[in-house]
Design a protein around this motif. Sequence first.
Motif, PDB file in Angstrom:
ATOM      1  N   VAL A  91       4.507  -4.027   6.602  1.00 29.23           N
ATOM      2  CA  VAL A  91       5.900  -3.569   6.637  1.00 29.23           C
ATOM      3  C   VAL A  91       6.212  -2.887   5.296  1.00 29.23           C
ATOM      4  N   GLY A  92       5.594  -1.713   5.081  1.00 31.99           N
ATOM      5  CA  GLY A  92       5.529  -1.133   3.744  1.00 31.99           C
ATOM      6  C   GLY A  92       4.509  -1.955   2.976  1.00 31.99           C
ATOM      7  N   SER A  93       4.076  -1.453   1.815  1.00 29.65           N
ATOM      8  CA  SER A  93       3.047  -2.234   1.107  1.00 29.65           C
ATOM      9  C   SER A  93       3.645  -3.280   0.178  1.00 29.65           C
ATOM     10  N   ALA A 118       2.082  -2.546 -15.323  1.00 30.73           N
ATOM     11  CA  ALA A 118       1.899  -2.725 -13.877  1.00 30.73           C
ATOM     12  C   ALA A 118       3.198  -2.677 -13.097  1.00 30.73           C
ATOM     13  N   TYR A 119       3.081  -2.251 -11.862  1.00 34.08           N
ATOM     14  CA  TYR A 119       4.128  -2.385 -10.845  1.00 34.08           C
ATOM     15  C   TYR A 119       4.542  -3.872 -10.825  1.00 34.08           C
ATOM     16  N   PRO A 120       5.833  -4.164 -11.011  1.00 38.99           N
ATOM     17  CA  PRO A 120       6.248  -5.561 -11.254  1.00 38.99           C
ATOM     18  C   PRO A 120       5.923  -6.534 -10.122  1.00 38.99           C
ATOM     19  N   CYS A 187      -1.865   3.154  -3.161  1.00 39.37           N
ATOM     20  CA  CYS A 187      -0.673   3.823  -2.607  1.00 39.37           C
ATOM     21  C   CYS A 187      -0.555   5.278  -3.028  1.00 39.37           C
ATOM     22  N   TYR A 188      -1.106   5.603  -4.212  1.00 33.82           N
ATOM     23  CA  TYR A 188      -0.949   6.967  -4.745  1.00 33.82           C
ATOM     24  C   TYR A 188      -2.236   7.777  -4.604  1.00 33.82           C
ATOM     25  N   PHE A 189      -3.101   7.341  -3.691  1.00 32.53           N
ATOM     26  CA  PHE A 189      -4.408   7.994  -3.586  1.00 32.53           C
ATOM     27  C   PHE A 189      -4.292   9.502  -3.362  1.00 32.53           C
ATOM     28  N   TYR A 228      10.915   4.035   6.744  1.00 29.59           N
ATOM     29  CA  TYR A 228      10.355   3.423   7.957  1.00 29.59           C
ATOM     30  C   TYR A 228       9.701   2.080   7.639  1.00 29.59           C
ATOM     31  N   ARG A 229       9.315   1.857   6.386  1.00 33.53           N
ATOM     32  CA  ARG A 229       8.513   0.714   5.933  1.00 33.53           C
ATOM     33  C   ARG A 229       7.162   0.737   6.637  1.00 33.53           C
ATOM     34  N   ALA A 230       6.246   1.480   6.095  1.00 36.92           N
ATOM     35  CA  ALA A 230       4.977   1.727   6.772  1.00 36.92           C
ATOM     36  C   ALA A 230       3.824   1.723   5.781  1.00 36.92           C
TER      37      ALA A 230
HETATM   38  C1  LIG Z   1       2.046   0.721  -7.113  1.00 32.65           C
HETATM   39  C2  LIG Z   1       2.932   0.535  -5.951  1.00 32.65           C
HETATM   40  N1  LIG Z   1       2.545  -0.288  -4.978  1.00 32.65           N
HETATM   41  C3  LIG Z   1       3.317  -0.496  -3.891  1.00 32.65           C
HETATM   42  C4  LIG Z   1       4.529   0.131  -3.759  1.00 32.65           C
HETATM   43  C5  LIG Z   1       5.376  -0.176  -2.543  1.00 32.65           C
HETATM   44  O1  LIG Z   1       5.495   0.888  -1.695  1.00 32.65           O
HETATM   45  P1  LIG Z   1       5.996   0.704  -0.208  1.00 32.65           P
HETATM   46  O2  LIG Z   1       6.475  -0.699  -0.034  1.00 32.65           O
HETATM   47  O3  LIG Z   1       7.059   1.700  -0.019  1.00 32.65           O
HETATM   48  O4  LIG Z   1       4.788   0.975   0.650  1.00 32.65           O
HETATM   49  C6  LIG Z   1       4.971   0.995  -4.747  1.00 32.65           C
HETATM   50  C7  LIG Z   1       6.289   1.652  -4.611  1.00 32.65           C
HETATM   51  O5  LIG Z   1       6.730   2.426  -5.386  1.00 32.65           O
HETATM   52  C8  LIG Z   1       4.151   1.201  -5.871  1.00 32.65           C
HETATM   53  O6  LIG Z   1       4.538   2.012  -6.850  1.00 32.65           O
END
Ligand SMILES: Cc1ncc(COP(=O)(O)O)c(C=O)c1O
Length: 367
Positions: A91-93, A118-120, A187-189, A228-230
């Motif tokens: 449901v989104g990552s 890092a992403y928190p 996610c940023y591939f 959409y949360r995908a």
């Molecule tokens: C590194 C990283 N991981 C995961 C996500 C989560 O993304 P989403 O939940 O929209 O798939 C983000 C969102 O900005 C992110 O920067």
Amino acid sequence: MRSPLPDFPWDRLLPDKQRAAAHPDGIVDLSVGTPVDPTPEVVQQALARAADSPGYPTTQGTQELREAAAGYLHRRLGVPGVSPDAVIPTVGSKEFVAWLPTMLGLGPGDVVVIPEAAYPTYAVGAQIAGATVVATDSTVALGPERVKLVWLNSPSNPTGKIFPADHLAKVVAWARERGALVASDECYFEFGWDSRPVSVLDPEVCGGSHEGLIAVYSLSKRSNLAGYRAGFVAGDPSCVQELLGVRKHAGMIVPGPVQAAMTAALHDDAHADEQRARYAARRDTLRHAFESAGFRVDHSEGSLYLWATRDEPCADTVRWCADRGVLVTPGDFYGAAGARHVRVAFTATDERVAAAATRLLATRDLA
Ligand SMILES: Cc1ncc(COP(=O)(O)O)c(C=O)c1O
């Protein structure tokens, strides 16, 4: 909850947001990496076609979706041989990142390694499970701790760093020796600019086996689907099955129409190429403007961010930008390693990006 979670960091930015909003030509918000361009037509149509959806969707996802994901990994990332059974939609990552340590049954005494900047949500996920977080980019720095999970994120949010295959391979070998799972947030591939991202599932990194590896993908940025949360994950078949079992019980299910939309998005590369070109142009404009205004841009080879510094505490830089009506994120949101950087997202419209560039270039002209 075993330990209190941190305050939501974005609330701390409010005073600077108000300051930036006072600019006569309005705020340019480069703080949150949220997509602003339309959801591709091909995806909207797939969603609409699947709108009649009275029954429960499966947690595992449709066969079509999982085949589309496996095909995408082969075609676009150069990762062959992923079985559709080793894929699950999320449901989104973010939910997967936040709950992975709990889904794995980690708890007190277990160590989760996260990147230095890092992403928190990696740390939040470990905290929800009651595990210990160690922030380091070097496995050499780790002692005899009971490491259970290692997060990788390349291209990185916030630094834009891209790890080469040999670095990823070393981390994988290190983790396998210790029985730790490697979770690679990719996610940023799609957004490698100065070098080519490599997946942890690439044979060059993993030696052809996905044992002990989980890769995490998001359609939010690639396909403008944040609303959409995908997302989906792929990797070690037995680990994926174990996670699927937990997710079935916990109701972590992607809605049926969203599964159909994801399938369409994963089959189509034209919209992703178009979106990538938009970001490339915005990145060039902003990079030139920030560098002209005296910033140094570090790393930033990939992702949707510039990791910029004026060699001063990040709060001062955020204020400097806010005084020009531009909102950026302080690097310390992402850990102590970011204390002298700011993160500049290039997810704003062309018009807002041009406005930011004009303001920054005017600074240079005044100097
Ligand atoms: C590194 C990283 N991981 C995961 C996500 C989560 O993304 P989403 O939940 O929209 O798939 C983000 C969102 O900005 C992110 O920067």
